[in-house]
Design a protein around this motif. Structure first.
Motif: not given
Length: 997
Positions: A954-965
């Motif tokens: 997926a393409l997600v806003k601020g993707g890397k910072a959301r890992h584990g969420s």
């Protein structure tokens, strides 16, 4: 109107009777009749109903400019609506229906709209249906209540749903000179060009040559014009360098002197076996001669739409060409001399001319002489101010008129007439010339737009240029034909015409300002007052006028209404007509059948581009899928397997043992030359000039705006020789991109590009046992880790066929791509399959290939979608800081580095249910009926056999910072709503130990 067949005359075959049906009523005509002429001869006065007010409409013209007499041609279950009756040649068994009426043509309930004319003035859609509703439904737009009814009422004819079984063809042709129109000017131009030895094509939309001269009553070189035209056409047809296309309308003029034409091959007779109905031509010409003639304009006055009112030239044609009198007592209303010739022709054919009404106080001696010969009452300085009658004209009202001031005076008197022939001057048919480029030029004397200055190599002749006499047309045609061949005008004396010396210049009067509805566009019920209202409401541009009032948007595209409408607008604005201008003339010139545009290109239009192993795939249970321009295996299904079960089995086999996939479709470009390395450094974001021979490297290309364009591997096969691979879908685009850079941006680089996609067949082995399979069948080289390291290249043979092998992986497993000449593709594939059988090797398709890449987090076109950057895809490690490259100047723009940009992530369905591409991700659980606050979307999905879960990218806003969420999947169209975990896109073997082992 009480039309009837004249006792003699016309160019029809009276010995052949044709039977057809109109609205279920049996009727007859003769060979050579159009539907319009046969209906007139049968006394039919009402042929259709107007669009807005459902007013009765009769036959108004005799050609493609017909705005009123539109019918539906019925052939079994196939229905073709909105065909002008004037353009249909009758044939036995023809069935036609009138349109836009209910329950019948004679009694139409829709005519009640005429009682609410004030509501239905110009712009009534915008002013009425967009307003708010009051009362219980307050807050609802009125349009929402009316839309169903409006859409039911919209349109004229009703199309059918049955498939059209007729054949259609398309043709390409080249000629030195294309002549459009076979009137006297066109015939002379074609003869002059053909005499010089040039390849000539002559296109004529009518069945017979000669144009309007055929029924003019004129003689050319002492013989009737029709006989002269047929003789010249016969001479041309006998010449080997001439091709004549009758019943062919040239409908479009494009750049490079490319013209489009529609040939009606068998509309007028039963088609022979294998014969097309229509043939579409694309003609490339060195020179073009346009002799397309002119359209007669109406006069705008109250009651001018009543059945029985028609153009004077059309009335003359019906008498001269078809032997049909459009009325017993015919009145003529004109502002120029040409209508007098029509009156004389109708008188000779047996009609009584009740009166000739002319807005001019003084007319030419030639016109007066013709008026005397008809025995008609001549009323100069008068105008028709009204007509009366129900579904047919009964009489007209006339009054004194001052053409200079537009003032009416004196008493109104009535004149009995069942047909009124009107003429408001002539407009040259400049449509094709305008399509070729340039703005039309206004001629004040003719009150008409003339052709623009040529921007392409065309010449004009005849009425097209404003030369409305046959003698002028002959002279111009002879000169144009010679000029088209680069020769001086011939000194040969042109044919001589015996004709009246009439004044074609009209008085500048296009509207009679009496009380009552005066129509400008007969099909769409646009009145003179509608035009003035549009001006009062601020629509001062002709393009805005057209769209606000629908003037000129009918099926005839304003051929009769354009100039009168512009003149009325100019008068309202206090300007001259050329200051107001005219709308653009766009193709098609007249309607073109969709079947002819598609021609043989019907059904599945995807090109069947097949790999050398295609038949093997099909024989071994592959379900094929279109990928780019290719057909590739989707799965190799076992009996009873679903698509998901098949790809899960195939992907698991690759992870557990070994699999093989056909990669022949990857784009392959040979990049050769002393500057090849430098060129690749500029094209790719990373370095390639330092790549050792015998090694490959993964590369990323950007567009000039800094967004990702394509990725792939490039192999260095020699000091100055590279093999670039691209994605299957982008192969052509990448080749175009590279050629543009070499030709335009860096022409000094010594590099040669060759597309070799079709020259190489390819197979990729992947899995823990891949090296063992390869070792079992390759000769001439070792494939151990030292000889063939990761991204290494070796050459050898398989089953005697030369192969090039590169160790690279798209699956995350140890993998090898094996390339050979396309002619050896099947041989090498089968040898690899034989070698892999002891290891349990399976072929796998696109679904399994996608599953493997999703597990590993590799990107494809779903992620490189024209909106993502290298950083968004976590490929910023490939952005070289040692060199510039295409897109490097733009990659650090603020908008491309924002922390909230969509970035690549992995998603895992926590409820372990399937989901779809395009589903949105939202921050928290919400009402499934009202999802909002999207933070991104799914680009790829599968069931992962390695992870045992439904996963995706997926393409997600601020993707890397959301890992584990956690987030929530929202896909209301598919009724899918559920929890997901956002993880790294490297969901399987993130260290890469399997492909490097």
């Amino acid at each position: 109107m009480s039309g009837r067949r004249a006792n003699a005359g016309g160019q029809i075959d009276r010995t052949r009777t044709i039977r057809f049906a109109f609205d279920g009523k049996p009727m007859t005509g003769h060979a050579g009749d159009t539907l319009a002429s046969a209906l007139l001869a049968g006394g039919v006065s009402v042929v259709g109903r107007s669009f807005k007010y459902h007013r009765p409409r009769g036959i108004f013209s005799a050609g493609v400019d017909e705005p009123s007499a539109l019918v539906t041609v019925v052939n079994g279950a196939v229905r073709e609506p909105n065909v002008p009756a004037t353009a249909i040649e009758i044939l036995d068994g023809l069935v036609v229906e009138s349109q836009n009426r209910f329950p019948s043509l004679g009694f139409d309930i829709g005519a009640v709209n005429g009682l609410f004319g004030g509501l239905f003035s110009a712009g009534f859609y915008y002013k009425t249906f967009m307003g708010p509703v009051v009362g219980p439904l307050k807050g609802t737009r009125f349009w929402m209540l009316c839309e169903w009814f409006i859409r039911r009422a919209a349109g004229l004819g009703r199309a059918g749903h049955a498939p059209d079984d007729a054949r259609y063809e398309r043709m390409n042709a080249f000629c030195d000179v294309l002549v459009v129109g076979s009137g006297p000017a066109g015939l002379m131009a074609a003869r002059a060009a053909a005499a010089s030895g040039k390849q000539v094509m002559l296109a004529e939309q009518d069945p017979l040559p000669g144009g309007s001269a055929r029924w003019s009553g004129e003689t050319i070189d002492g013989v009737p014009a029709a006989e002269w035209a047929e003789r010249v056409a016969g001479e041309l047809a006998a010449m080997e360098n001439v091709r004549i296309l009758p019943r062919t309308t040239v409908w479009g003029y494009y750049d490079g002197n490319v013209l489009a034409a529609l040939e009606r091959v068998s509309d007028h007779r039963p088609a022979e076996k294998g014969e097309p109905r229509h043939r579409h031509w694309v003609i490339r010409a060195v020179r073009v001669v346009l002799s397309t003639g002119a359209f007669e304009r109406p006069l705008v006055f109250p009651g001018n739409d009543r059945p029985g009112v028609m153009l004077a030239g059309a009335a003359q044609r019906y008498a001269g060409a078809f032997g049909v009198l459009p009325g017993e007592k015919i009145a003529v209303f004109a502002n120029n001399d040409t209508a007098y010739r029509a009156a004389a022709a109708l008188h000779r054919a047996g009609a009584r001319i009740a009166a000739i009404v002319d807005v001019r106080r003084e007319v030419s001696a030639a016109a007066l002489d013709l008026a005397r010969k008809t025995g008609a009452e001549h009323l100069p300085g008068h105008a028709v101010v009204a007509t009366s009658g129900g579904n047919a004209l009964k009489d007209i009202s006339v009054q004194r008129f001052d053409a200079a001031t537009g003032a009416l005076s004196g008493e109104t008197r009535r004149i009995d007439a069942d047909c009124l022939a009107v003429s408001g001057g002539w407009s040259p048919a400049i449509h094709l010339a305008s399509q070729a480029g340039g703005a039309p030029r206004w001629d004040d004397r003719l009150q008409a737009f003339l052709p623009p200055e040529p921007l392409q190599p065309w010449l004009g002749a005849g009425a097209f240029t404003g030369a409305f006499t046959t003698q002028e047309a002959l002279v111009e045609g002879l000169a144009a034909g010679a000029a088209a061949c680069g020769q001086k005008p011939s000194r040969r004396k042109p044919p001589q015409v015996e004709t009246d010396d009439l004044d074609v210049a009209p008085a500048p009067v296009l509207e009679i300002g009496a009380k009552g509805k005066a129509f400008v566009d007969l099909q769409h019920d646009v009145t003179a007052e509608d035009v003035r209202l549009a001006h009062r409401e601020g629509f001062v541009s002709v393009e805005h006028l057209k769209r606000y009032t629908t003037l000129g948007m009918a099926t005839d595209q304003g051929k009769t209404s354009n100039v009168p409408g512009l003149a009325i607008m100019a008068q309202a604005a206090g300007k001259a007509v050329p200051e107001v201008g005219t709308t653009r003339f766009r193709p098609p010139f007249s309607p073109v059948s969709l079947g002819s545009l598609a021609a043989e290109r019907h059904g599945d239009l995807r090109p069947e581009r097949l790999t050398p192993m295609h038949d093997w795939h099909a024989e071994h249970g592959a379900r094929m899928l279109a990928a780019g321009l290719w057909f590739r295996p989707q799965i190799y299904g076992l009996p009873g397997e679903t698509v998901e079960q098949a790809y899960v089995r195939e992907a698991a086999a690759v992870r557990d043992s070994v699999g093989i996939v056909d990669v022949s479709t990857l784009g392959k470009i040979a990049v050769q030359g002393p500057d090849a390395g430098e060129f690749l450094d500029r094209v790719y974001t990373n370095m390639f000039s330092t790549l050792p021979v015998g090694k490959a490297r993964y590369g990323l290309m950007l567009r000039e705006d800094g967004l990702a364009f394509d990725d792939g591997t490039t192999w260095r096969l020699g000091e100055h020789e590279f093999l670039m691979t691209t994605t299957t879908a982008n192969a052509g685009k990448v080749m175009q991109h590279l050629e543009y850079l070499l030709d335009i941006v860096w022409p000094v680089l010594r590099v040669h590009l060759t597309s070799v996609t079709d020259q190489w067949a390819g197979a990729a082995l992947a899995g823990p046992k891949a090296r063992a399979v390869l070792a079992a069948c390759v000769t001439g080289t070792a494939v151990d880790n030292e000889t063939l390291p990761f991204m290494g290249i070796v050459r050898g043979e398989i089953d005697g066929a030369p192969v090039t092998i590169c160790r690279l992986s798209f699956s995350g497993e140890m993998a090898f791509e094996v390339y050979c000449g396309a002619g050896h593709g099947l041989q090498v594939w089968e040898a690899l399959m034989d070698a892999g059988r002891p290891f349990g090797m399976v072929p796998y398709g696109l679904e399994a290939l996608g599953t493997l890449r999703i597990e590993k987090g590799h990107v494809t076109g779903s992620e490189i979608d024209g909106r993502t950057t290298a950083r968004d895809l976590h490929l910023d490690w490939m952005l070289s800081k040692k060199k510039p490259f295409v897109g490097s100047a733009m990659i650090d723009r603020e908008g491309l580095t924002a922390p909230e940009r969509l970035q690549l992530v992995g998603v895992v369905a926590l409820d372990n249910r399937a989901f779809s591409n395009g589903a949105h991700l939202v921050d928290a659980q919400q009402d499934p009926a009202d999802p909002h606050g999207s933070i991104g979307h799914v680009t790829a999905n599968c069931f992962s056999p390695a992870l045992g879960r439904y996963v995706g990218l997926a393409l997600v806003k601020g993707g890397k910072a959301r890992h584990g969420s956690r987030a929530w999947l929202s896909d209301p169209l598919r009724k899918r709503f559920g929890p997901v975990e956002i993880v790294s896109h490297h969901m399987f073997d993130p260290e890469g130990s399997r492909m490097h082992g």
